[in-house]
Scaffold this motif. Structure first.
Motif, PDB file in Angstrom:
ATOM      1  N   LEU A 186     -64.324  15.950 -38.619  1.00 30.84           N
ATOM      2  CA  LEU A 186     -65.532  15.215 -38.250  1.00 30.84           C
ATOM      3  C   LEU A 186     -66.668  15.541 -39.210  1.00 30.84           C
ATOM      4  O   LEU A 186     -66.689  16.598 -39.842  1.00 30.84           O
ATOM      5  N   GLY A 187     -67.651  14.632 -39.275  1.00 31.24           N
ATOM      6  CA  GLY A 187     -68.858  14.894 -40.038  1.00 31.24           C
ATOM      7  C   GLY A 187     -69.810  15.790 -39.259  1.00 31.24           C
ATOM      8  O   GLY A 187     -69.605  16.075 -38.070  1.00 31.24           O
ATOM      9  N   GLU A 188     -70.872  16.226 -39.924  1.00 33.00           N
ATOM     10  CA  GLU A 188     -71.848  17.083 -39.250  1.00 33.00           C
ATOM     11  C   GLU A 188     -72.602  16.325 -38.167  1.00 33.00           C
ATOM     12  O   GLU A 188     -73.050  16.900 -37.186  1.00 33.00           O
ATOM     13  N   ARG A 240     -66.636  11.482 -48.947  1.00 30.99           N
ATOM     14  CA  ARG A 240     -67.171  10.175 -49.343  1.00 30.99           C
ATOM     15  C   ARG A 240     -66.423   9.020 -48.698  1.00 30.99           C
ATOM     16  O   ARG A 240     -66.914   7.894 -48.677  1.00 30.99           O
ATOM     17  N   HIS A 241     -65.249   9.295 -48.200  1.00 28.98           N
ATOM     18  CA  HIS A 241     -64.450   8.237 -47.581  1.00 28.98           C
ATOM     19  C   HIS A 241     -64.565   8.223 -46.060  1.00 28.98           C
ATOM     20  O   HIS A 241     -63.887   7.440 -45.406  1.00 28.98           O
ATOM     21  N   ARG A 242     -65.410   9.065 -45.532  1.00 26.90           N
ATOM     22  CA  ARG A 242     -65.685   9.056 -44.099  1.00 26.90           C
ATOM     23  C   ARG A 242     -66.923   8.213 -43.845  1.00 26.90           C
ATOM     24  O   ARG A 242     -67.908   8.276 -44.570  1.00 26.90           O
ATOM     25  N   HIS A 356     -65.315  21.712 -55.029  1.00 30.38           N
ATOM     26  CA  HIS A 356     -66.342  20.738 -55.384  1.00 30.38           C
ATOM     27  C   HIS A 356     -66.482  19.811 -54.187  1.00 30.38           C
ATOM     28  O   HIS A 356     -65.824  19.981 -53.186  1.00 30.38           O
ATOM     29  N   SER A 357     -67.324  18.812 -54.302  1.00 32.72           N
ATOM     30  CA  SER A 357     -67.543  17.919 -53.164  1.00 32.72           C
ATOM     31  C   SER A 357     -66.300  17.128 -52.849  1.00 32.72           C
ATOM     32  O   SER A 357     -66.045  16.768 -51.715  1.00 32.72           O
ATOM     33  N   GLY A 358     -65.517  16.805 -53.897  1.00 30.08           N
ATOM     34  CA  GLY A 358     -64.176  16.315 -53.698  1.00 30.08           C
ATOM     35  C   GLY A 358     -63.995  14.945 -53.097  1.00 30.08           C
ATOM     36  O   GLY A 358     -64.190  14.762 -51.932  1.00 30.08           O
ATOM     37  N   THR A 359     -63.583  13.979 -53.901  1.00 29.36           N
ATOM     38  CA  THR A 359     -63.148  12.678 -53.406  1.00 29.36           C
ATOM     39  C   THR A 359     -62.098  12.172 -54.361  1.00 29.36           C
ATOM     40  O   THR A 359     -61.993  12.642 -55.486  1.00 29.36           O
ATOM     41  N   TRP A 360     -61.296  11.219 -53.907  1.00 35.77           N
ATOM     42  CA  TRP A 360     -60.393  10.569 -54.837  1.00 35.77           C
ATOM     43  C   TRP A 360     -60.978   9.200 -55.171  1.00 35.77           C
ATOM     44  O   TRP A 360     -61.754   8.650 -54.400  1.00 35.77           O
ATOM     45  N   PRO A 361     -60.634   8.632 -56.328  1.00 31.22           N
ATOM     46  CA  PRO A 361     -61.252   7.367 -56.773  1.00 31.22           C
ATOM     47  C   PRO A 361     -61.012   6.261 -55.783  1.00 31.22           C
ATOM     48  O   PRO A 361     -60.027   6.240 -55.072  1.00 31.22           O
ATOM     49  N   GLY A 362     -61.858   5.259 -55.780  1.00 32.23           N
ATOM     50  CA  GLY A 362     -61.703   4.118 -54.882  1.00 32.23           C
ATOM     51  C   GLY A 362     -63.013   3.736 -54.368  1.00 32.23           C
ATOM     52  O   GLY A 362     -63.176   3.056 -53.402  1.00 32.23           O
TER      53      GLY A 362
END
Length: 362
Positions: A186-188, A240-242, A356-362
């Motif tokens: 979950l997010g904050e 970033r995908h949430r 790192h903040s970490g996301t995959w492309p898209g």
């Protein structure tokens, strides 16, 4: 791209980590299979992405992800609840959907759950008992259980988990593979529709409750020799995908989830997936979960882990007709070696800060 914690250098995941399947390959993997998915709105999106992937190589739209209880989605049918009844955010909300491919070789059904075990679930199990037997069951229920059922919701959740796994063990045939999807992080700030305004004070503690609930659910699923897919671990850096509501995820996350799930199912069934010319996760346009992968197992294999061929509960009933090569044969085995011990161990020890903040492309 995946990064190592030590030197921040990009590296490719191991070839066995995950395969990115095309629609034609998913059709073959699930050929003549009956798939049942049970859970909340996250699991409804799992159902939708699988239905879409059984038909074409495209992603869900934002509108499709957001839609609830619609009469039809990508050639499926609303069977009960949803717009056939009343749309609301109460614990009595129902929604049953079903997709049957034009060829008649693929059947996928979804049941919306607001509690992991209830009288309603008993009704679902009765349907599965007297109807066609499922080949694959995918289930999760957590957020509603921990937020909508009073002060002692965690205790009730643990009891209901034991009940649902016991009943699944009794009702499902040995040939059926059950995969427990652990709840996603979950997010904050949580503002999902399941959390009513008067329950907003619970949002701060819900993130911690989900971690605790995931541990109990994975442990109990493993005790019953059911498979566990640790989505909380896989998506821990994919912020970033949430969505902004802190609960739901975008179409790229759900396609990645489908690939993880189908790769797990293929492994459990002993299906050898197609080889790619590129290492999974390193080809053009491929989405990968960032962050460190679990270290490869070396030396003697501890109890509860495995390398190489293993007979799982849920071996397909009609293996000879599979379009894929099946390297291992044999009858189903309830006391199979399982992934869950390793998953729980990883889940408990993963306390390292993200690289790192970490996301995959898209």
């Amino acid at each position: 791209m995946v990064f190592c914690l030590e030197n921040k250098e990009p590296r490719c995941p191991r070839r066995s980590a995950m395969v990115h399947l095309q629609a034609s390959e998913v059709q073959q993997l699930l050929h003549n299979k009956f798939v049942v998915i049970l859970g909340d709105s996250i699991q409804r999106a799992v159902y939708k992405d699988l239905v879409l992937l059984l038909q074409k190589d495209s992603l869900l739209t934002a509108a499709q992800l957001k839609a609830k209880g619609e009469l039809s989605f990508e050639q499926d049918q609303l069977v009960a609840g949803g717009q056939l009844g009343e749309l609301h955010n109460g614990t009595q909300y129902r929604e049953v959907r079903q997709f049957c491919s034009g060829s008649g070789h693929h059947l996928v059904r979804f049941y919306f759950l607001t509690r992991v075990y209830s009288e309603y679930l008993e009704g679902v199990l009765e349907e599965l008992t007297y109807g066609p037997a499922p080949d694959l069951v995918i289930i999760n229920s957590c957020l509603w259980d921990l937020s909508r059922y009073g002060r002692f919701s965690m205790e009730s959740y643990r009891e209901n988990l034991e009940r649902v796994f016991m009943r699944m063990d009794q009702v499902l045939p040995d040939s059926c593979l059950l995969v427990w999807n652990m709840a996603m992080p979950l997010g904050e700030r949580v503002t999902g529709g399941f959390l009513l305004p008067e329950l907003q004070p619970l949002a701060a503690s819900l993130r911690r409750d989900v971690v605790e609930g995931n541990f109990y659910s994975a442990t109990l699923a493993g005790d019953h020799c059911f498979d566990v897919l640790d989505l909380h671990f896989h998506f821990r850096h994919a912020v970033r995908h949430r969505h902004r509501d802190g609960v739901h995820w975008d179409q790229h996350a759900h396609r990645h989830l489908s690939h993880l799930l189908l790769t797990h199912v293929a492994d459990a069934w002993g299906v050898e997936l197609p080889k790619r010319d590129y290492t999974p996760g390193c080809g053009p346009g491929v989405n990968v979960v960032p962050g460190p992968l679990p270290p490869p197992v070396s030396g003697p294999v501890p109890h509860g882990q495995h390398r190489g061929p293993v007979v799982h509960r849920g071996m397909p009933r009609c293996v000879p007709s599979s379009p894929y090569h099946v390297p291992r044969m044999g009858g189903p085995c309830r006391q199979r070696l399982r992934h869950s011990d390793r998953l729980i161990h990883t889940y408990k020890l993963d306390r390292r800060p993200p690289a790192h903040s970490g996301t995959w492309p898209g």
